[in-house]
Scaffold this motif. Structure first.
Motif, PDB file in Angstrom:
ATOM      1  N   TYR A 120      -2.600   5.271   7.796  1.00 35.38           N
ATOM      2  CA  TYR A 120      -2.720   6.069   6.572  1.00 35.38           C
ATOM      3  C   TYR A 120      -1.867   7.337   6.690  1.00 35.38           C
ATOM      4  CZ  TYR A 120      -4.798   8.311   2.553  1.00 35.38           C
ATOM      5  OH  TYR A 120      -4.975   8.933   1.334  1.00 35.38           O
TER       6      TYR A 120
ATOM      7  N   ASP B 168       0.380   4.483   0.749  1.00 30.82           N
ATOM      8  CA  ASP B 168       0.321   5.534   1.761  1.00 30.82           C
ATOM      9  C   ASP B 168       0.535   4.975   3.164  1.00 30.82           C
ATOM     10  OD1 ASP B 168       0.103   8.330   1.160  1.00 30.82           O
ATOM     11  OD2 ASP B 168      -1.703   7.876   0.016  1.00 30.82           O
TER      12      ASP B 168
ATOM     13  N   SER C  77     -10.626   8.109   7.061  1.00 36.37           N
ATOM     14  CA  SER C  77      -9.243   7.800   7.445  1.00 36.37           C
ATOM     15  C   SER C  77      -8.854   8.546   8.715  1.00 36.37           C
ATOM     16  CB  SER C  77      -8.275   8.171   6.312  1.00 36.37           C
ATOM     17  OG  SER C  77      -7.967   9.539   6.358  1.00 36.37           O
TER      18      SER C  77
ATOM     19  N   LEU D  16      -7.002  -0.046   3.408  1.00 36.20           N
ATOM     20  CA  LEU D  16      -6.387   1.083   2.684  1.00 36.20           C
ATOM     21  C   LEU D  16      -6.283   2.338   3.538  1.00 36.20           C
ATOM     22  CD1 LEU D  16      -7.961   1.362  -0.875  1.00 36.20           C
ATOM     23  CD2 LEU D  16      -5.549   1.106  -0.321  1.00 36.20           C
ATOM     24  N   PHE D  17      -7.375   2.608   4.262  1.00 33.73           N
ATOM     25  CA  PHE D  17      -7.448   3.886   4.985  1.00 33.73           C
ATOM     26  C   PHE D  17      -7.402   3.665   6.497  1.00 33.73           C
ATOM     27  CE2 PHE D  17      -9.905   4.382   0.967  1.00 33.73           C
ATOM     28  CZ  PHE D  17      -8.980   5.179   0.316  1.00 33.73           C
TER      29      PHE D  17
ATOM     30  N   LEU E 239       0.851  -1.196   0.000  1.00 33.56           N
ATOM     31  CA  LEU E 239       0.000   0.000   0.000  1.00 33.56           C
ATOM     32  C   LEU E 239       0.886   1.245   0.000  1.00 33.56           C
ATOM     33  CD1 LEU E 239      -2.891  -1.046   2.400  1.00 33.56           C
ATOM     34  CD2 LEU E 239      -2.620  -1.415  -0.057  1.00 33.56           C
TER      35      LEU E 239
ATOM     36  N   ASP F 192     -11.501  -0.946   2.005  1.00 32.03           N
ATOM     37  CA  ASP F 192     -11.353   0.405   2.576  1.00 32.03           C
ATOM     38  C   ASP F 192     -10.657   0.368   3.931  1.00 32.03           C
ATOM     39  OD1 ASP F 192     -12.565   1.734   0.517  1.00 32.03           O
ATOM     40  OD2 ASP F 192     -14.558   1.702   1.425  1.00 32.03           O
TER      41      ASP F 192
ATOM     42  N   HIS G  65     -10.868   7.058  -5.472  1.00 34.36           N
ATOM     43  CA  HIS G  65     -10.663   6.172  -4.316  1.00 34.36           C
ATOM     44  C   HIS G  65     -11.915   5.387  -3.913  1.00 34.36           C
ATOM     45  CE1 HIS G  65      -7.535   9.227  -4.073  1.00 34.36           C
ATOM     46  NE2 HIS G  65      -6.907   8.561  -3.139  1.00 34.36           N
TER      47      HIS G  65
ATOM     48  N   HIS H 104      -2.957   1.211  -5.176  1.00 36.85           N
ATOM     49  CA  HIS H 104      -4.222   0.578  -4.770  1.00 36.85           C
ATOM     50  C   HIS H 104      -5.319   1.557  -4.370  1.00 36.85           C
ATOM     51  CE1 HIS H 104      -1.210  -2.657  -4.539  1.00 36.85           C
ATOM     52  NE2 HIS H 104      -2.172  -3.312  -5.139  1.00 36.85           N
ATOM     53  N   GLU H 105      -4.928   2.769  -3.898  1.00 34.70           N
ATOM     54  CA  GLU H 105      -5.977   3.741  -3.556  1.00 34.70           C
ATOM     55  C   GLU H 105      -6.741   4.209  -4.799  1.00 34.70           C
ATOM     56  OE1 GLU H 105      -4.756   7.157  -0.963  1.00 34.70           O
ATOM     57  OE2 GLU H 105      -3.145   5.739  -0.586  1.00 34.70           O
ATOM     58  N   HIS H 106      -6.056   4.200  -5.934  1.00 32.96           N
ATOM     59  CA  HIS H 106      -6.678   4.722  -7.162  1.00 32.96           C
ATOM     60  C   HIS H 106      -7.380   3.587  -7.896  1.00 32.96           C
ATOM     61  CE1 HIS H 106      -3.824   8.402  -7.132  1.00 32.96           C
ATOM     62  NE2 HIS H 106      -4.728   8.418  -6.173  1.00 32.96           N
TER      63      HIS H 106
END
Ligand code: JHZ
Ligand code: ZN
Length: 392
Positions: free
Chosen positions: A70, A28, A128, A65-66, A26, A62, A172, A215-217
Protein backbone atom coordinates in the motif's frame (compact mmCIF):
# COMPACT_ATOMS: atom_id res chain seq x y z
CA UNK A 1 -10.57 -12.55 -5.32
CA UNK A 2 -12.91 -9.59 -5.77
CA UNK A 3 -16.65 -10.10 -5.71
CA UNK A 4 -19.33 -8.34 -7.73
CA UNK A 5 -22.08 -6.55 -5.85
CA UNK A 6 -25.49 -7.45 -7.15
CA UNK A 7 -27.44 -5.47 -4.57
CA UNK A 8 -26.94 -2.31 -2.47
CA UNK A 9 -24.44 -2.74 0.36
CA UNK A 10 -26.56 -0.56 2.65
CA UNK A 11 -30.16 -1.65 2.03
CA UNK A 12 -30.15 -4.63 -0.34
CA UNK A 13 -31.89 -2.49 -2.99
CA UNK A 14 -31.53 -2.74 -6.74
CA UNK A 15 -28.44 -1.19 -8.30
CA UNK A 16 -28.21 0.69 -11.59
CA UNK A 17 -24.77 1.20 -13.12
CA UNK A 18 -23.96 4.79 -14.08
CA UNK A 19 -20.24 4.64 -14.86
CA UNK A 20 -18.07 1.97 -16.41
CA UNK A 21 -14.36 2.72 -16.75
CA UNK A 22 -13.27 -0.68 -18.02
CA UNK A 23 -10.72 -2.26 -15.75
CA UNK A 24 -7.79 -0.97 -13.75
CA UNK A 25 -5.20 -2.36 -11.33
CA UNK A 26 -5.20 -1.25 -7.67
CA UNK A 27 -4.51 2.48 -7.58
CA UNK A 28 -2.26 2.66 -4.53
CA UNK A 29 0.10 -0.14 -5.49
CA UNK A 30 3.18 1.17 -7.28
CA UNK A 31 5.27 -1.71 -8.62
CA UNK A 32 9.05 -1.82 -8.54
CA UNK A 33 8.95 -3.29 -12.06
CA UNK A 34 6.35 -2.85 -14.81
CA UNK A 35 3.78 -5.61 -14.35
CA UNK A 36 4.42 -6.09 -10.63
CA UNK A 37 1.20 -4.33 -9.65
CA UNK A 38 -1.00 -7.42 -9.94
CA UNK A 39 -4.18 -7.90 -11.94
CA UNK A 40 -6.60 -5.29 -13.25
CA UNK A 41 -10.17 -5.52 -11.97
CA UNK A 42 -13.42 -4.10 -13.38
CA UNK A 43 -14.07 -0.50 -12.40
CA UNK A 44 -17.72 0.47 -12.45
CA UNK A 45 -20.05 2.39 -10.15
CA UNK A 46 -23.77 2.02 -9.53
CA UNK A 47 -26.56 3.85 -7.74
CA UNK A 48 -29.13 2.27 -5.43
CA UNK A 49 -32.67 2.81 -6.69
CA UNK A 50 -33.99 2.52 -3.11
CA UNK A 51 -31.61 4.44 -0.80
CA UNK A 52 -29.60 6.38 -3.46
CA UNK A 53 -26.18 5.30 -2.17
CA UNK A 54 -23.57 5.28 -4.97
CA UNK A 55 -21.10 2.41 -4.77
CA UNK A 56 -18.52 0.37 -6.65
CA UNK A 57 -19.74 -2.90 -8.06
CA UNK A 58 -16.44 -4.81 -8.05
CA UNK A 59 -15.30 -5.16 -4.44
CA UNK A 60 -11.68 -6.09 -3.74
CA UNK A 61 -10.90 -7.60 -0.31
CA UNK A 62 -9.37 -5.40 2.38
CA UNK A 63 -6.34 -7.69 2.66
CA UNK A 64 -5.52 -7.16 -1.01
CA UNK A 65 -6.35 -3.44 -1.11
CA UNK A 66 -4.43 -2.46 1.99
CA UNK A 67 -1.71 -5.08 1.87
CA UNK A 68 2.05 -4.81 2.13
CA UNK A 69 2.47 -2.71 -1.01
CA UNK A 70 0.00 0.00 0.00
CA UNK A 71 1.72 3.15 -1.26
CA UNK A 72 -0.17 6.17 0.09
CA UNK A 73 1.42 8.22 2.89
CA UNK A 74 -0.28 11.40 4.05
CA UNK A 75 3.04 13.03 4.89
CA UNK A 76 4.15 12.53 1.27
CA UNK A 77 2.17 15.62 0.20
CA UNK A 78 3.35 18.93 1.61
CA UNK A 79 -0.08 20.44 0.91
CA UNK A 80 -1.81 17.67 2.84
CA UNK A 81 0.34 18.13 5.94
CA UNK A 82 -0.71 21.77 6.21
CA UNK A 83 -4.34 20.91 5.37
CA UNK A 84 -4.32 18.43 8.28
CA UNK A 85 -2.82 21.04 10.63
CA UNK A 86 -5.71 23.40 9.92
CA UNK A 87 -8.12 20.45 10.17
CA UNK A 88 -6.87 19.56 13.67
CA UNK A 89 -7.10 23.20 14.78
CA UNK A 90 -10.70 23.44 13.52
CA UNK A 91 -11.65 20.15 15.19
CA UNK A 92 -10.25 21.25 18.55
CA UNK A 93 -12.26 24.48 18.36
CA UNK A 94 -15.40 22.37 17.98
CA UNK A 95 -14.34 20.01 20.76
CA UNK A 96 -13.58 22.95 23.06
CA UNK A 97 -9.87 22.29 23.61
CA UNK A 98 -7.45 19.35 23.87
CA UNK A 99 -9.42 16.09 24.34
CA UNK A 100 -8.64 12.38 23.78
CA UNK A 101 -8.74 11.68 20.02
CA UNK A 102 -9.08 8.43 18.07
CA UNK A 103 -8.32 8.73 14.35
CA UNK A 104 -9.72 5.99 12.15
CA UNK A 105 -7.64 5.25 9.05
CA UNK A 106 -4.81 7.22 10.59
CA UNK A 107 -2.31 6.20 7.88
CA UNK A 108 1.15 7.48 8.92
CA UNK A 109 -0.27 9.46 11.85
CA UNK A 110 0.02 12.94 10.28
CA UNK A 111 -3.29 14.15 11.73
CA UNK A 112 -2.62 12.60 15.14
CA UNK A 113 0.79 14.26 15.35
CA UNK A 114 -0.96 17.62 15.02
CA UNK A 115 -3.45 16.67 17.75
CA UNK A 116 -0.66 15.38 19.98
CA UNK A 117 1.29 18.62 19.54
CA UNK A 118 -1.85 20.45 20.74
CA UNK A 119 -1.84 18.38 23.96
CA UNK A 120 -4.37 15.62 23.12
CA UNK A 121 -3.90 11.97 24.11
CA UNK A 122 -4.12 10.15 20.76
CA UNK A 123 -4.81 6.70 19.33
CA UNK A 124 -4.79 5.46 15.74
CA UNK A 125 -6.59 2.66 13.92
CA UNK A 126 -5.35 1.52 10.51
CA UNK A 127 -4.95 -1.93 8.97
CA UNK A 128 -2.51 -0.84 6.27
CA UNK A 129 1.27 -0.95 6.37
CA UNK A 130 1.19 2.88 6.52
CA UNK A 131 0.21 2.53 10.19
CA UNK A 132 3.76 1.39 10.96
CA UNK A 133 4.92 4.97 10.30
CA UNK A 134 2.47 6.13 12.97
CA UNK A 135 3.90 3.55 15.40
CA UNK A 136 7.43 4.75 14.56
CA UNK A 137 6.26 8.23 15.55
CA UNK A 138 5.26 6.86 18.98
CA UNK A 139 1.51 6.67 18.32
CA UNK A 140 -0.47 3.80 19.81
CA UNK A 141 -2.07 1.87 16.94
CA UNK A 142 -4.76 -0.78 16.50
CA UNK A 143 -3.68 -2.29 13.17
CA UNK A 144 -7.11 -3.62 12.33
CA UNK A 145 -10.02 -2.88 10.06
CA UNK A 146 -12.35 -0.75 12.17
CA UNK A 147 -15.47 -2.82 12.95
CA UNK A 148 -17.93 -2.72 15.88
CA UNK A 149 -16.02 -5.63 17.48
CA UNK A 150 -12.72 -3.71 17.28
CA UNK A 151 -14.44 -0.57 18.60
CA UNK A 152 -15.75 -2.55 21.62
CA UNK A 153 -12.27 -3.87 22.28
CA UNK A 154 -10.79 -0.35 22.11
CA UNK A 155 -13.50 1.06 24.38
CA UNK A 156 -12.88 -1.68 26.95
CA UNK A 157 -9.13 -1.14 26.88
CA UNK A 158 -8.95 2.65 26.45
CA UNK A 159 -12.31 4.08 27.53
CA UNK A 160 -14.46 6.35 25.38
CA UNK A 161 -13.33 9.29 23.24
CA UNK A 162 -14.41 12.92 23.15
CA UNK A 163 -13.30 13.14 19.53
CA UNK A 164 -13.29 10.49 16.80
CA UNK A 165 -11.95 11.58 13.41
CA UNK A 166 -11.86 9.95 9.99
CA UNK A 167 -10.64 11.75 6.87
CA UNK A 168 -11.22 10.02 3.55
CA UNK A 169 -12.03 6.73 5.23
CA UNK A 170 -15.82 6.43 4.95
CA UNK A 171 -15.41 5.71 1.22
CA UNK A 172 -13.04 2.82 1.94
CA UNK A 173 -15.14 0.74 4.33
CA UNK A 174 -16.85 -2.59 3.74
CA UNK A 175 -20.18 -1.57 5.24
CA UNK A 176 -20.96 2.13 5.87
CA UNK A 177 -23.53 1.56 8.63
CA UNK A 178 -21.27 -0.90 10.45
CA UNK A 179 -18.40 1.58 10.23
CA UNK A 180 -20.54 4.33 11.76
CA UNK A 181 -21.87 1.94 14.43
CA UNK A 182 -18.25 1.34 15.37
CA UNK A 183 -17.66 5.11 15.56
CA UNK A 184 -20.70 5.40 17.84
CA UNK A 185 -19.29 2.75 20.18
CA UNK A 186 -16.09 4.75 20.67
CA UNK A 187 -17.80 8.06 21.31
CA UNK A 188 -18.25 9.47 24.75
CA UNK A 189 -21.99 9.11 25.58
CA UNK A 190 -22.56 12.76 26.42
CA UNK A 191 -19.81 14.89 24.88
CA UNK A 192 -18.43 12.72 22.11
CA UNK A 193 -18.09 14.28 18.65
CA UNK A 194 -17.18 12.48 15.45
CA UNK A 195 -15.80 14.57 12.60
CA UNK A 196 -15.79 12.69 9.33
CA UNK A 197 -14.66 14.13 6.01
CA UNK A 198 -15.41 12.47 2.68
CA UNK A 199 -15.40 13.43 -0.96
CA UNK A 200 -18.76 14.89 -2.01
CA UNK A 201 -20.54 13.07 -4.81
CA UNK A 202 -22.14 16.32 -5.97
CA UNK A 203 -18.70 17.83 -6.64
CA UNK A 204 -17.60 14.62 -8.33
CA UNK A 205 -20.55 14.89 -10.71
CA UNK A 206 -20.31 18.65 -11.31
CA UNK A 207 -16.55 18.54 -11.86
CA UNK A 208 -16.59 15.28 -13.86
CA UNK A 209 -14.01 13.95 -11.36
CA UNK A 210 -14.39 10.37 -12.56
CA UNK A 211 -10.79 9.67 -11.52
CA UNK A 212 -12.01 9.48 -7.89
CA UNK A 213 -13.48 6.13 -8.90
CA UNK A 214 -10.99 3.40 -8.02
CA UNK A 215 -11.19 0.21 -5.98
CA UNK A 216 -10.42 1.79 -2.60
CA UNK A 217 -13.43 4.08 -3.00
CA UNK A 218 -16.27 1.66 -2.46
CA UNK A 219 -18.83 4.36 -1.61
CA UNK A 220 -19.57 7.86 -2.91
CA UNK A 221 -21.71 9.91 -0.54
CA UNK A 222 -23.70 13.09 -0.74
CA UNK A 223 -24.63 14.87 2.50
CA UNK A 224 -28.06 13.28 2.14
CA UNK A 225 -26.94 9.64 1.75
CA UNK A 226 -24.29 10.03 4.45
CA UNK A 227 -26.83 11.56 6.87
CA UNK A 228 -29.16 8.67 6.15
CA UNK A 229 -26.54 5.98 6.90
CA UNK A 230 -25.53 7.88 10.05
CA UNK A 231 -29.12 7.86 11.29
CA UNK A 232 -29.33 4.11 10.66
CA UNK A 233 -26.17 3.72 12.78
CA UNK A 234 -27.57 5.78 15.67
CA UNK A 235 -25.66 8.99 14.95
CA UNK A 236 -27.08 12.45 14.28
CA UNK A 237 -25.52 14.71 11.72
CA UNK A 238 -25.48 17.90 13.75
CA UNK A 239 -23.61 20.06 11.27
CA UNK A 240 -21.70 19.86 8.01
CA UNK A 241 -19.55 22.16 5.92
CA UNK A 242 -18.06 22.00 2.46
CA UNK A 243 -14.27 21.86 2.29
CA UNK A 244 -11.82 21.97 -0.64
CA UNK A 245 -10.41 18.50 0.21
CA UNK A 246 -10.06 16.23 -2.84
CA UNK A 247 -11.70 18.79 -5.12
CA UNK A 248 -14.81 19.18 -2.94
CA UNK A 249 -15.57 17.33 0.28
CA UNK A 250 -18.06 17.38 3.14
CA UNK A 251 -16.91 17.63 6.74
CA UNK A 252 -19.68 16.10 8.84
CA UNK A 253 -20.01 16.50 12.60
CA UNK A 254 -21.90 13.71 14.34
CA UNK A 255 -23.06 12.88 17.84
CA UNK A 256 -24.71 9.87 19.38
CA UNK A 257 -28.40 10.33 18.64
CA UNK A 258 -31.17 10.12 21.14
CA UNK A 259 -34.49 9.47 19.46
CA UNK A 260 -34.72 11.88 16.59
CA UNK A 261 -32.34 13.31 14.05
CA UNK A 262 -31.37 16.81 15.14
CA UNK A 263 -30.70 17.98 11.66
CA UNK A 264 -32.48 17.46 8.38
CA UNK A 265 -30.19 16.89 5.42
CA UNK A 266 -31.28 18.61 2.22
CA UNK A 267 -31.98 16.38 -0.75
CA UNK A 268 -29.05 16.32 -3.21
CA UNK A 269 -29.36 18.57 -6.21
CA UNK A 270 -27.04 16.61 -8.45
CA UNK A 271 -26.50 13.25 -6.79
CA UNK A 272 -29.56 11.59 -8.24
CA UNK A 273 -29.85 9.01 -10.95
CA UNK A 274 -30.59 11.88 -13.38
CA UNK A 275 -27.51 13.79 -12.21
CA UNK A 276 -25.31 10.74 -12.59
CA UNK A 277 -26.70 9.70 -15.94
CA UNK A 278 -24.47 12.02 -17.96
CA UNK A 279 -21.19 11.13 -16.25
CA UNK A 280 -20.22 8.31 -18.61
CA UNK A 281 -20.45 10.48 -21.71
CA UNK A 282 -18.70 13.37 -20.00
CA UNK A 283 -15.85 11.07 -18.94
CA UNK A 284 -15.49 9.85 -22.53
CA UNK A 285 -15.49 13.44 -23.81
CA UNK A 286 -12.92 14.45 -21.21
CA UNK A 287 -10.68 11.53 -22.22
CA UNK A 288 -10.85 12.52 -25.92
CA UNK A 289 -10.02 16.17 -25.18
CA UNK A 290 -7.12 15.15 -22.92
CA UNK A 291 -5.64 12.89 -25.60
CA UNK A 292 -5.89 15.75 -28.13
CA UNK A 293 -4.09 18.08 -25.72
CA UNK A 294 -1.32 15.53 -25.18
CA UNK A 295 -0.77 15.23 -28.91
CA UNK A 296 1.71 18.13 -29.06
CA UNK A 297 5.43 18.71 -29.51
CA UNK A 298 7.53 18.97 -26.35
CA UNK A 299 7.93 16.83 -23.23
CA UNK A 300 4.84 16.31 -21.08
CA UNK A 301 5.55 14.94 -17.57
CA UNK A 302 3.02 13.93 -14.93
CA UNK A 303 2.76 15.94 -11.70
CA UNK A 304 1.85 13.71 -8.72
CA UNK A 305 1.58 9.90 -8.86
CA UNK A 306 -1.78 10.14 -7.14
CA UNK A 307 -4.13 7.22 -6.61
CA UNK A 308 -6.59 9.10 -8.84
CA UNK A 309 -4.06 9.13 -11.64
CA UNK A 310 -4.25 5.34 -11.90
CA UNK A 311 -7.84 5.70 -13.08
CA UNK A 312 -7.14 8.64 -15.35
CA UNK A 313 -4.04 7.14 -16.97
CA UNK A 314 -5.50 3.65 -17.38
CA UNK A 315 -8.86 4.87 -18.64
CA UNK A 316 -7.21 7.19 -21.17
CA UNK A 317 -4.51 4.63 -21.98
CA UNK A 318 -1.70 7.11 -21.31
CA UNK A 319 1.67 5.41 -20.98
CA UNK A 320 5.36 6.41 -21.17
CA UNK A 321 5.05 7.14 -24.91
CA UNK A 322 2.86 10.17 -24.09
CA UNK A 323 4.10 10.94 -20.57
CA UNK A 324 7.69 9.65 -20.11
CA UNK A 325 7.83 10.21 -16.32
CA UNK A 326 5.77 11.37 -13.35
CA UNK A 327 7.20 13.47 -10.53
CA UNK A 328 6.07 12.73 -6.99
CA UNK A 329 7.11 13.91 -3.53
CA UNK A 330 6.41 10.62 -1.67
CA UNK A 331 9.77 8.90 -0.99
CA UNK A 332 8.23 5.39 -1.16
CA UNK A 333 6.79 5.98 -4.66
CA UNK A 334 10.02 7.29 -6.22
CA UNK A 335 11.84 4.66 -8.32
CA UNK A 336 8.61 2.74 -8.86
CA UNK A 337 6.07 2.75 -11.71
CA UNK A 338 2.50 3.87 -12.17
CA UNK A 339 0.15 0.86 -11.88
CA UNK A 340 -1.02 -0.51 -15.22
CA UNK A 341 0.52 2.24 -17.36
CA UNK A 342 4.15 1.71 -16.23
CA UNK A 343 5.37 5.29 -16.27
CA UNK A 344 8.53 5.73 -14.15
CA UNK A 345 8.01 7.80 -10.99
CA UNK A 346 10.84 10.23 -10.20
CA UNK A 347 11.55 12.67 -7.41
CA UNK A 348 11.00 16.41 -7.92
CA UNK A 349 13.90 17.97 -9.83
CA UNK A 350 15.41 14.59 -10.81
CA UNK A 351 14.75 15.34 -14.49
CA UNK A 352 15.12 18.52 -16.47
CA UNK A 353 11.89 20.54 -16.35
CA UNK A 354 9.38 19.39 -19.00
CA UNK A 355 7.58 21.78 -21.34
CA UNK A 356 4.27 20.94 -19.77
CA UNK A 357 3.04 19.10 -16.69
CA UNK A 358 -0.09 16.98 -16.77
CA UNK A 359 -1.46 17.87 -13.33
CA UNK A 360 -2.46 14.53 -11.82
CA UNK A 361 -2.70 16.10 -8.33
CA UNK A 362 -5.19 18.65 -9.72
CA UNK A 363 -6.92 19.01 -6.34
CA UNK A 364 -3.92 21.07 -5.13
CA UNK A 365 -3.92 23.41 -8.13
CA UNK A 366 -3.72 26.63 -6.09
CA UNK A 367 -0.88 25.41 -3.87
CA UNK A 368 1.07 24.00 -6.78
CA UNK A 369 0.80 27.17 -8.87
CA UNK A 370 1.97 29.21 -5.89
CA UNK A 371 4.96 26.88 -5.46
CA UNK A 372 5.98 26.27 -9.09
CA UNK A 373 6.79 29.85 -10.02
CA UNK A 374 10.22 28.92 -11.45
CA UNK A 375 8.56 26.50 -13.88
CA UNK A 376 5.77 28.89 -14.89
CA UNK A 377 8.24 31.81 -15.02
CA UNK A 378 10.19 29.89 -17.66
CA UNK A 379 7.00 29.51 -19.70
CA UNK A 380 6.06 26.06 -18.35
CA UNK A 381 2.38 25.11 -18.68
CA UNK A 382 0.01 22.77 -16.91
CA UNK A 383 -2.71 20.58 -18.39
CA UNK A 384 -5.57 20.46 -15.90
CA UNK A 385 -7.67 17.31 -16.41
CA UNK A 386 -11.12 18.57 -15.44
CA UNK A 387 -13.98 19.23 -15.69
CA UNK A 388 -12.94 19.48 -19.35
CA UNK A 389 -9.15 19.33 -19.81
CA UNK A 390 -7.50 22.70 -20.45
CA UNK A 391 -4.03 24.28 -20.49
CA UNK A 392 -2.84 27.11 -18.27
P1 JHZ B 1 -3.73 13.23 -3.22
C1 JHZ B 1 -5.17 9.54 -1.64
O1 JHZ B 1 -5.44 9.68 -3.02
C2 JHZ B 1 -5.13 8.11 -1.28
P2 JHZ B 1 -4.48 10.51 -3.97
C3 JHZ B 1 -6.39 7.49 -0.81
N1 JHZ B 1 -6.67 6.37 -1.65
C4 JHZ B 1 -7.58 8.34 -0.83
O2 JHZ B 1 -8.64 7.86 -0.62
C5 JHZ B 1 -7.46 9.76 -1.17
O3 JHZ B 1 -6.16 10.26 -0.92
C6 JHZ B 1 -8.47 10.61 -0.52
C7 JHZ B 1 1.70 13.74 -4.64
N2 JHZ B 1 1.95 15.18 -4.67
O4 JHZ B 1 -3.62 13.76 -1.86
C8 JHZ B 1 2.07 13.09 -3.33
C9 JHZ B 1 3.08 15.66 -5.29
O5 JHZ B 1 3.88 14.88 -5.85
O6 JHZ B 1 -4.49 14.03 -4.22
C10 JHZ B 1 1.16 11.88 -3.29
O7 JHZ B 1 1.76 10.80 -4.00
N3 JHZ B 1 3.33 17.00 -5.29
C11 JHZ B 1 -6.17 6.99 0.56
O8 JHZ B 1 -3.16 9.83 -4.03
C12 JHZ B 1 -0.05 12.31 -4.08
O9 JHZ B 1 0.31 13.47 -4.83
C13 JHZ B 1 2.49 17.89 -4.70
O10 JHZ B 1 2.74 19.09 -4.75
O11 JHZ B 1 -5.21 10.72 -5.23
C14 JHZ B 1 -1.22 12.63 -3.14
O12 JHZ B 1 -2.28 13.02 -3.88
C15 JHZ B 1 1.32 17.39 -4.05
C16 JHZ B 1 0.36 18.33 -3.40
C17 JHZ B 1 1.08 16.03 -4.06
O13 JHZ B 1 -4.38 11.83 -3.08
ZN1 ZN C 1 -29.59 1.07 -1.01
Amino acid sequence: MPHVRSECAACGGQLREFLNLGSSPLADRFPLKPGGEGPAYPLAAAYCLDCSLAQLTCVVDDAELFGEDYGFRTAGSPSLVSYYQQWADDALKLAGGPVPVADIGCNDGTLLRHFRAAGCPVLGVDPSVAGLDAVAAGIELYPQVFTPAVAKQIREEQGSFRLVTAINVAAHVQDPADFLRAVRILLDDEDGLAIIEFQDLEYLIAGCMFDHVYHEHRFFYSAATFGHVAAVAGLSLVQYTHTPGQGGSIRAVLKRSRDVMDFMVPVSRLASIQGLAGLQRRAEFSRDVLLELLDRPGVVAGYGATAKSATLLNYCNIGPDLVPYVEDTTPGKIGRFTPGTHIPIVGPGEHRLPDIFLLLAWNYLGDILRRETVFTGLGGKFIIPGPVPFVI
